[in-house]
Design an enzyme around this catalytic site. Sequence first.
Site, short mmCIF file in Angstrom:
data_model
loop_
_atom_site.label_atom_id
_atom_site.label_comp_id
_atom_site.label_asym_id
_atom_site.label_seq_id
_atom_site.Cartn_x
_atom_site.Cartn_y
_atom_site.Cartn_z
CE LYS A 187 1.58 4.78 14.38
NZ LYS A 187 0.12 4.77 14.12
N GLY A 243 -13.19 -1.31 6.53
CA GLY A 243 -11.75 -1.22 6.26
C GLY A 243 -11.02 -0.21 7.13
CD GLU A 262 -4.22 -3.75 9.72
OE1 GLU A 262 -3.68 -4.87 9.64
OE2 GLU A 262 -3.57 -2.69 9.75
N GLY A 271 -2.81 5.73 5.68
CA GLY A 271 -3.28 5.86 4.31
C GLY A 271 -2.11 5.92 3.36
CB THR A 326 -0.90 0.00 1.25
OG1 THR A 326 -1.61 -1.24 1.28
CG2 THR A 326 -1.89 1.14 1.22
CB ILE A 334 1.42 14.64 11.23
CG1 ILE A 334 -0.07 14.32 11.13
CG2 ILE A 334 1.66 15.90 12.06
CD1 ILE A 334 -0.69 13.93 12.48
N GLY A 386 1.75 9.27 10.47
CA GLY A 386 1.50 9.24 9.02
C GLY A 386 2.05 10.46 8.30
CE LYS A 428 3.85 2.44 11.89
NZ LYS A 428 2.68 2.74 11.09
CG ASP A 455 -0.16 1.53 15.47
OD1 ASP A 455 0.73 1.23 14.65
OD2 ASP A 455 -0.77 2.61 15.44
#
Lengths: 433, 433
Positions: free
Chosen positions: B205, B187, B190, B302, B13, B136, B134, B105, B201
């Site tokens: 980070k 979507g 997950e 994304g 992706t 930012i 992401g 990460k 997650d």
Amino acid sequence: MKEIKIGILGFGTVGAGVVEGIQKNGSLMAERTGITPVVAKIADLDITTDRGITVDDGVLTTDAMAVIADPEIDLIVELVGGTSIARTFTLEALKQGKPVITANKALLADYGAEIYKTARDNNTGIYYEAAVGGGIPILRSQRAGLIGNQIESIYGILNGTCNYILTRMEREGLPFDEILADAQALGYAETPPDLDIDGIDTAHKAVVLASMAYGAPVPMSACPTSGIRGLSASEIENADELGYQIKLLAIIKDNNGEVELSVEPALVPKEHMIASVADSFNAVFVKGDIVDDTMYYGRGAGRLPTGSAVIGDIMEAASDTLNRVGPPVSVTMMLQKTELKYCSADNIEKRCYIRLCLEDKPGAMAKVMNIFGEHNISIASVVQKERHESGRAPVVMLTQKARESEFVGAMNAIQALDVSCAEPIRMRLEDFG
Amino acid sequence: MKEIKIGILGFGTVGAGVVEGIQKNGSLMAERTGITPVVAKIADLDITTDRGITVDDGVLTTDAMAVIADPEIDLIVELVGGTSIARTFTLEALKQGKPVITANKALLADYGAEIYKTARDNNTGIYYEAAVGGGIPILRSQRAGLIGNQIESIYGILNGTCNYILTRMEREGLPFDEILADAQALGYAETPPDLDIDGIDTAHKAVVLASMAYGAPVPMSACPTSGIRGLSASEIENADELGYQIKLLAIIKDNNGEVELSVEPALVPKEHMIASVADSFNAVFVKGDIVDDTMYYGRGAGRLPTGSAVIGDIMEAASDTLNRVGPPVSVTMMLQKTELKYCSADNIEKRCYIRLCLEDKPGAMAKVMNIFGEHNISIASVVQKERHESGRAPVVMLTQKARESEFVGAMNAIQALDVSCAEPIRMRLEDFG
């Protein structure tokens, strides 16, 4: 460990903030980067006033030109302000191949083209993070983090004084003049307040943002500017009832290859992030074609926040200098094109807030609505309040998107109506759609 | 005009997003920076699936190691994911002196120390903006714009899935499981959702942010982590009534020279900027000692937003490479110290939200209040709702600041009371004070 010798021109508020920041955190910065920043010289005409900062003997001088010429000095920090002597100092330093760090938005807005070219031609850099958004690393985000993006739009709250006044007007329901006077008494607004409240300061920053976004120096003449002077508490109240806040916005857009640019008070939806920016804070909302929406928020002024931005630039300039990097992206991004195309104000499509005053007579509203129809303006909502004792009815409308030239025509036609009892008030409504 | 040849490992992706972004805006990036990015090689085990991107013949390969070894390739973009083969590729590229850009990460959280040191020892760079927030540019802001600041605190909304679920629970009043199932169908989450909803997650980070803030790799074991799994709609509703929202926060603070670090759901005041961060957006709120409050907002995931961050790093790595800069600040900042001191969880002072279930008997509340008093916990507000038909009364409290060990003691004592009819619920309240 390397060392970089800094010459600071101007020991006022921000100058003192920069020196304080380096004194406090210089060794941390050295640990982080491998470069020790050393404030070697500080030039100011007044070197006797106590700035609350102790510096070593021999650091203070009244001779700025000697600091620039001093072969020991690696980079120059221009904080004298204004556009006259500051321009001379900046150009002179660049011509000697020394990088210049500045917080001077007026200088860049008025003489940016000359300055960027001089930097490029002398293979050095000009760094100006502190010129826009104070401590917010917005330019760095734009020129580094978002380097891969076409900039679709930028909306900026760039003047803390105006945002402070608007926030208090909204919270307290008091008139503009009263809040302004209080802001002046508290030191949140200067006397005279013109540069801030007439939008000039915001426009200085807007043209720097627009220049970087679209790749050529944008002149102030390309930025139609109106401020918040005399904004009526009625507008704030009406906007509030309709779910909006009024913010002084810099609006920068890519409008089909033409740059759309303005500074103006605008209604923004309360639920939008930018409406949460209160008090004297600044924020810049940037939409890129790849990254989508981003926002950057922080203190737009103040000795330490602005000092933070200057210090960030000092360390970047230091690294570029020590590594013999040529003109940095803060220069090359400003000189991609020789000229930009600007969107004519007449052609801009926007939504508007409109407040009319109509005589309370049969058919008055019909006449108004006919005029809007003739000018291709659709009305999204209307609030007509019960008529005042005077027999005059205030009418508040939000329109759909229409062309500016049509708004101008409609406003003129409405004002000429016999039922119109005051000049219509009109303001942009920005729903970020 | 210079050229930089990029080898991309992993054509999933984000890999496809990076290639799309460079295809779309590569020439703009070249105009801005003087450097043309060229995607010379893309390695993936699967080179037959259509990624919606057309690349030249010979660009695709299944041999990642050959791409790393190819002398034509200037820098490596690691987007294979996971911490096994990704680690091998990253270390191998760094050992060959090639800069590596990664969005991984988990890799940095688990093997950061090894990776930063390998980069330093081989005089090259690792760049990882896309690993946190992401699109930012938060790490770049931290390591460049705020380089002169001691970081007092960082609050991050770093997981879009959790923020999306919390936003919908709040707006729709529906239970966690129902929204999660819907988010999975759409979507936004997950399957299995564990990494997101259990806070792992976010913790990956958080340790990267903390490492950069305080100058040494922070192990995952230093980050007590709880997620939002099974969060009751009652908590959302109670928080709302009290003027708060619940967000999954990464909390990073300098606590008198010790690092305070956690990932946990927390109540935040509705009027605070961070409460405006809705849906799948991310935001990071950073307070520096000089710059004061700043915030960075955007899409945390994304293909294109993450691609935007990767591309920003590619261009920075390209400039550093062409200018033969040594290890960049993204490496040196992580290796200032060999070890950090961490604040024991027991010693952390915080405010809490507490929900108790008490039998509706005389003296029940008095017993509870005695326990709080014995544990030095002051109650800021109490809401006792009318008892349910069951004869059980839910009691909601907000406390003042108290020590974690006291909270633990009080909760245990309350649960042991004969009038306690369910395990007390407790959550941090963060008022940023």
